[in-house]
Motif scaffolding. Sequence first.
Motif: not given
Length: 376
Positions: A325-352
């Motif tokens: 819950e602390d991790f979630v709170q800090v992520v939201r305070e920083l206005n970040f998005v948290a994704l699983e590593r495999k999803r980020i890897q997929h985004l990297n593949k379809i991005s420029t």
Amino acid sequence: MKKLSDVFKELLKEREIDKLGSLSRRVPNRDSSRPLQEIAIAVLEGKGVIVKVNEPTTIAWDLSGRVTKGALFAYVPLNSSHLKKFEIVVEGKDLRERLYQHRWPYFIIDLMHWEKHTEKEKKKVALQASQSYGIMRDYLWGDRLALTWVNEEFKEIANFPLEKVTAYEGPTWDFLKKEGIERVVLLDPWADKDLSEDDFSAGAFIIGGIVDTGGTKKKTTPRIGEELEKRRIKVLRRKISLRGDIIGVPDRINLILEILLKMILENKPMEDAVLEVQSPLHAKWRLRKELPKHKKRFLIDGKKFLIVEKELFCEYSKWLNIRWEDFVQVVRELNFVALERKRIQHLNKISTPRIINGKLYRVILLKRAMMLCYNC
């Protein structure tokens, strides 16, 4: 360097005592995690003695502090009507004589900057000093905690027995010279070097009696050292850090003292000592600084996202006292998005990759990619 309980155990072993009971309802506290330490303090302060009893006690502890079966030796208060029935085997003077053979430093709370505090802040200082007294009695005894620059105002609001600590009304340098101490360690968050085992031979460790270090109190700790050096006292400025940074290290006076005692008396590495007293609040301070180092910038269908890996929680929870819950709170305070590593890897593949305003973004023009981005 030994704790008071260690010295007490040595004395008990010499008297062929391998476990100890108590005929007192107050000593030790029934929920105590340090029963022998509490008994040692009571004996040292002259409140009771160790006697040989006629029948095994109902409650007893071995010399490791573990609960065991009845013992034939027990702590008895001096005011007990039953004391005259027993043979005294250890009393206060026996323990004091043993302490003379050892050398412990003073742990000093320097109140030089007392007047820079507001009334509310002064109460905080007094509270943390009181809590420091309790911490000291968990490891040594009150006499080794010294407070300098003690004035009448502090005495009035201090909610602990000043006669059981070393309360000195004069300046720190005067106290040190009277004690013959020429080399000290000043715990200073702005110091260049970390506290290490090489510093443990100092005659005293000084903690600034300062809270809420903003405003007129900013960087006041180094001034304590400057005043001592003017009086030809060698001052080693040292900091307590966590992986090279003071962010995340507890800043309360009593918690700094506890970290110090764990390092010196329990031989704990600095990181272990910090984590044993670190609260989730302090851990979140550090996490707020650490997470931005791992953010990845994405521009998805014209909207900016700052993304970090969810797996970072597992990595940081190994050396920070953070909960999910602390991790979630800090992520939201920083206005970040948290994704699983495999999803980020997929985004990297379809991005420029593209540089926008001097910063690297991964650009995705597909609206469906937005479905992959959500707050944890």
